[in-house]
Design a protein around this motif. Structure first.
Motif, short mmCIF file in Angstrom:
data_model
loop_
_atom_site.label_atom_id
_atom_site.label_comp_id
_atom_site.label_asym_id
_atom_site.label_seq_id
_atom_site.Cartn_x
_atom_site.Cartn_y
_atom_site.Cartn_z
N ILE B 51 0.85 -1.20 0.00
CA ILE B 51 0.00 0.00 0.00
C ILE B 51 0.88 1.25 0.00
O ILE B 51 1.95 1.26 0.61
CB ILE B 51 -0.94 0.00 1.23
CG1 ILE B 51 -1.94 -1.15 1.15
CG2 ILE B 51 -1.66 1.34 1.38
CD1 ILE B 51 -3.00 -1.05 0.09
N HIS B 67 -2.23 -6.89 -5.69
CA HIS B 67 -2.12 -5.68 -4.86
C HIS B 67 -2.61 -6.08 -3.47
O HIS B 67 -3.75 -6.46 -3.30
CB HIS B 67 -3.01 -4.59 -5.47
CG HIS B 67 -2.80 -3.24 -4.87
ND1 HIS B 67 -3.46 -2.12 -5.32
CD2 HIS B 67 -2.03 -2.81 -3.85
CE1 HIS B 67 -3.10 -1.07 -4.61
NE2 HIS B 67 -2.23 -1.47 -3.70
N THR B 68 -1.73 -6.01 -2.49
CA THR B 68 -2.06 -6.59 -1.18
C THR B 68 -2.36 -5.48 -0.16
O THR B 68 -2.67 -4.37 -0.53
CB THR B 68 -0.90 -7.47 -0.69
OG1 THR B 68 0.21 -6.63 -0.35
CG2 THR B 68 -0.45 -8.46 -1.76
N THR B 69 -2.26 -5.82 1.11
CA THR B 69 -2.53 -4.84 2.17
C THR B 69 -1.22 -4.21 2.64
O THR B 69 -0.14 -4.63 2.24
CB THR B 69 -3.25 -5.51 3.36
OG1 THR B 69 -2.44 -6.59 3.82
CG2 THR B 69 -4.61 -6.04 2.95
N HIS B 70 -1.33 -3.21 3.52
CA HIS B 70 -0.17 -2.42 3.90
C HIS B 70 0.85 -3.26 4.67
O HIS B 70 0.55 -3.79 5.74
CB HIS B 70 -0.63 -1.25 4.77
CG HIS B 70 0.34 -0.09 4.79
ND1 HIS B 70 1.41 0.00 3.94
CD2 HIS B 70 0.35 1.02 5.55
CE1 HIS B 70 2.07 1.12 4.19
NE2 HIS B 70 1.45 1.77 5.16
N ARG B 72 2.16 -6.11 3.87
CA ARG B 72 2.08 -7.58 3.75
C ARG B 72 2.54 -8.12 2.40
O ARG B 72 2.40 -9.32 2.14
CB ARG B 72 0.65 -8.07 3.96
CG ARG B 72 0.00 -7.95 5.32
CD ARG B 72 0.86 -7.96 6.49
NE ARG B 72 0.59 -6.71 7.19
CZ ARG B 72 1.35 -6.18 8.12
NH1 ARG B 72 2.45 -6.76 8.52
NH2 ARG B 72 1.04 -5.05 8.66
N GLY B 96 7.93 2.97 3.90
CA GLY B 96 7.04 2.74 5.04
C GLY B 96 6.47 1.35 5.00
O GLY B 96 6.43 0.63 6.01
N ASP B 97 6.07 0.94 3.82
CA ASP B 97 5.49 -0.38 3.60
C ASP B 97 6.48 -1.48 3.99
O ASP B 97 6.15 -2.41 4.72
CB ASP B 97 5.16 -0.46 2.10
CG ASP B 97 4.10 -1.48 1.77
OD1 ASP B 97 3.22 -1.73 2.60
OD2 ASP B 97 4.14 -2.02 0.65
N ILE B 101 5.53 -0.78 8.76
CA ILE B 101 4.40 -1.69 9.03
C ILE B 101 4.70 -3.11 8.55
O ILE B 101 4.14 -4.07 9.06
CB ILE B 101 3.10 -1.10 8.43
CG1 ILE B 101 1.86 -1.77 9.00
CG2 ILE B 101 3.12 -1.13 6.91
CD1 ILE B 101 0.57 -1.00 8.74
N TYR B 126 6.19 9.11 3.97
CA TYR B 126 4.89 8.56 3.59
C TYR B 126 4.26 9.56 2.64
O TYR B 126 3.72 10.58 3.06
CB TYR B 126 3.98 8.39 4.81
CG TYR B 126 4.37 7.23 5.70
CD1 TYR B 126 3.98 5.94 5.38
CD2 TYR B 126 5.11 7.42 6.86
CE1 TYR B 126 4.33 4.86 6.19
CE2 TYR B 126 5.47 6.35 7.67
CZ TYR B 126 5.07 5.08 7.33
OH TYR B 126 5.41 4.02 8.12
#
Lengths: 392, 276
Positions: B51, B67-70, B72, B96-97, B101, B126
């Motif tokens: 993300i 396209h996945t989650t932040h 992951r 950041g990704d 996180i 970010y």
């Protein structure tokens, strides 16, 4: 004295939080709540409040850091949206169990997928039963007021539970509205300094987050449940105090043109303001329509709902998140559960609207009220409808 | 746009959402040219993203995309690679990704040395959420959450990945676009976990807050501060201050995870469990 301001609501929310002088703010950026912590970081940097602002590496860490801070006796605040709340989810139910009065703003946004940054209520509904007090703001003024009320409710010795204040992403977070912002003196008068019930301290050892074996788990769950149910009394008291000091009235379920109403809409959040206009239009046409604007979502206002629907023949319950294979939307499920035992109750229809930022206009609410009236004679085949789906 | 780029892009998804002057388009161009040079069939390539601004890249490129989650992307990609080892897996993440996180997944992908290429867009901020500081924001740089400069020490992504066990680590920039293509080719051909850290420019949310007013200023900053390994080796610590090394930084020939996994299964099936 309160000051009339014109400001983006997310920034106003941050100003309101700053007036509560949190000791610790920990947050991670996620649209559309980001402006709240971002503006708080400005306020901290300007030296206007003596707050530790922690730029953590994820939402999971944001709420964890707040837990640590709150456990040490600090007044802690965080804010998030959507997947951010879901990523916090491991910690979310732990907070009320540890009776930590953390306050969180949620700029409500649809949960993936598809990935979407716009508003609906699927984020908070996924955390519905986590044990937090949940308030829903309908506009900027309610956002400011609820932010401040939240700390007082959360930290009340008879409550000691976390509170989340929900404000619709974009529809509220990014909108500029005229609002009254209390001054520091007024907030200091309303909100006493936080006195923790127990705090982690080397001189006074306490244990938090201990293991609960099966022999104690039922009791712990009941204690959590009772605490939440009992918090309603304090919420009502705090709202009364707010009204006395600031002149703005808060009720678990606000009523708009409900006098003599036969059909009503029930909404959460910012939809209520649009629905008001629809009710006005319907009244002009001679339809006896009214509107119930729910502000308190947890603990669920059972008695208030029973009272509010008296005399109605039809009730259209609006949900802004889909139940995906459930009996009906989360708000409607509660409403039906409460009203099932009532001898007289309105015919209830459930409309899932505004998912992922789909625009809702006055005409939509007018149409929904018309559907609700007709449902009284002919029950719809489906328990709920996802309203406005193209091609259906 | 020339035919090479058209071939690999989903033209109906353009124009992209990146701001004018963003480095992401340069990176996408370098990547496409690398794939073209590698001669990979489009259907044999899987592009996975997280993300943030970088995450949009999988929407624009015509490969198998996820396209996945932040944070992951690497965890999704690990599952993908294990299930379909034949796919050439490329993982696109922002700073950041990848390091905030999703930092946990980054170090574990390095540790496993699973065969895929992580392409990390390091713009030091970010960007998508409006310029909050990230784990790679240089100390004292300005951000919306650091109006008086950051005080957090920052990660050196390349060093972090070498330390965590990645078997190929390189650093490129959005200025040295040709070199970036070379590095992506080399990283893709390397068997194991390859990391390409790309120093890229975010004029909107980093540059204009940090005395780099235009995209050109930011690119020139990269040009002036980047050093080739060979040159850096001859310089003193003092001379190296505020500079960064580009090119291949680390390469090691160590066992790759999917092959080791298959080898273990083979060994156990044969009853040969004595590891001697």
């Amino acid at each position: 004295m309160s000051k009339r301001i014109g400001m983006e609501i997310a920034l106003a929310a941050a100003e309101a939080v700053a007036l509560c002088k949190p000791d610790v703010v920990a947050a991670y950026p996620i649209t559309p709540n980001t402006h709240i912590p971002e503006h708080l970081s400005d306020i901290v940097a300007e030296g206007r409040i003596d707050t530790d602002f922690i730029c953590v590496e994820s939402e999971h860490s944001a709420l964890s850091a707040c837990c640590g801070a709150s456990g040490a006796g600090a007044r802690a605040f965080t804010a998030t949206s959507s997947q951010g709340l879901l990523y916090m989810a491991e910690i979310v139910p732990v907070v009320p169990s540890m009776r930590l009065p953390i306050v969180m703003a949620i700029g409500n946004r649809a949960v993936s997928g598809p990935i979407n940054i716009w508003n609906d209520h699927s984020d908070i509904m996924s955390q519905r039963d986590s044990g937090w007090i949940s308030l829903f703001a309908a506009d900027g003024q309610e956002t400011i007021d609820m932010m401040i009320q939240a700390f007082k409710i959360a930290e009340h010795r008879d409550v000691m539970l976390p509170v989340n204040v929900n404000l619709d992403g974009f529809q509220l977070t990014h909108v500029v509205e005229p609002m009254m912002l209390p001054d520091q003196k007024e907030v200091d008068r309303f909100l006493p300094a936080y006195k923790p019930y127990a705090a982690l301290h080397p001189d006074n050892i306490v244990s938090m987050g201990a293991l609960g074996m099966p022999d104690i788990f039922n009791e712990a769950a009941m204690a959590k449940d009772q605490a939440l149910i009992n918090s309603k009394k304090v919420i009502l008291e705090v709202w009364k105090e707010w009204e006395e000091q600031f002149g703005r009235k808060y009720e678990p379920i606000g009523a708009y043109r409900m006098k003599g109403a036969e059909v009503a809409l029930l909404t959460l959040g910012s939809m209520g303001d649009t629905a008001e206009v629809a009710v006005d239009e319907l009244r002009d046409k001679g339809v006896k329509a009214g509107l119930l604007k729910m502000k308190l979502w947890r603990p669920f206002p059972v008695e208030e709902l029973i009272k509010a629907v008296k005399g109605l023949t039809s009730l259209a319950v609006i949900d802004r998140s889909a139940p995906f294979g459930g009996a009906c939307g989360p708000v409607c499920a509660e409403v039906k559960a409460v009203l099932y035992d009532q001898k007289e109750r309105p015919a209830i229809t459930n409309h899932i609207i505004g998912l992922g930022g789909r625009d809702i206009v006055v005409g939509d609410f007018v149409k929904i009220v018309e559907q609700a009236i007709s449902a009284q004679k002919k029950k719809p085949k489906e328990a709920y409808e996802i309203y406005g789906v193209r091609g259906s | 746009m020339d035919a090479i780029h058209r071939k690999y892009l989903r033209m109906d998804k353009l124009p992209h959402i990146w701001c004018p002057g963003c480095g992401n388009g340069i990176i996408m161009g370098s990547f496409i040219r690398a794939i073209d040079r590698l001669g990979y069939d489009q259907d044999s390539v899987a592009a996975v993203s997280g993300i943030g601004c970088s995450g949009r890249i999988t929407g624009y490129m015509d490969f198998n995309t996820l396209h996945t989650t932040h944070g992951r992307a690497l965890a999704f990609a690990t599952g993908l690679k294990m299930a379909k080892p034949g796919l050439k897996v490329f993982v696109f993440m922002g700073d950041g990704d990848a390091t905030a996180i999703g930092g946990n997944h980054l170090i574990h992908a390095c540790r496993r040395n699973i065969d895929m290429t992580a392409i990390i867009f390091n713009n030091h901020i970010y960007g998508m959420t409006g310029g909050q500081y990230s784990p790679t924001t240089p100390r004292d740089a300005y951000a919306t959450t650091a109006p008086y400069g950051t005080m957090d020490p920052h990660f050196d992504i390349a060093k972090l990945c070498v330390g965590a066990g990645a078997s190929y680590v390189a650093r490129g920039t959005s200025y040295h676009a040709k070199m970036l293509t070379d590095l992506i080719v080399e990283g893709a051909e390397h068997k194991g976990f390859s990391v390409i850290e790309i120093i890229t420019h975010c004029p909107v949310n980093f540059g204009r807050r940090n005395e780099l007013e235009t995209p050109v200023d930011m690119l020139l900053w990269q040009k002036d501060h980047a050093l080739r390994m060979a040159k850096a080796a001859k310089m003193t610590d003092d001379e190296l201050k505020d500079r960064f090394v580009i090119g291949r930084i680390h390469r090691a020939d160590i066992p790759e995870y999917v092959e080791e996994y298959d080898r273990l299964i083979e060994m156990v099936r044969k009853g040969d469990t004595d590891r001697g």
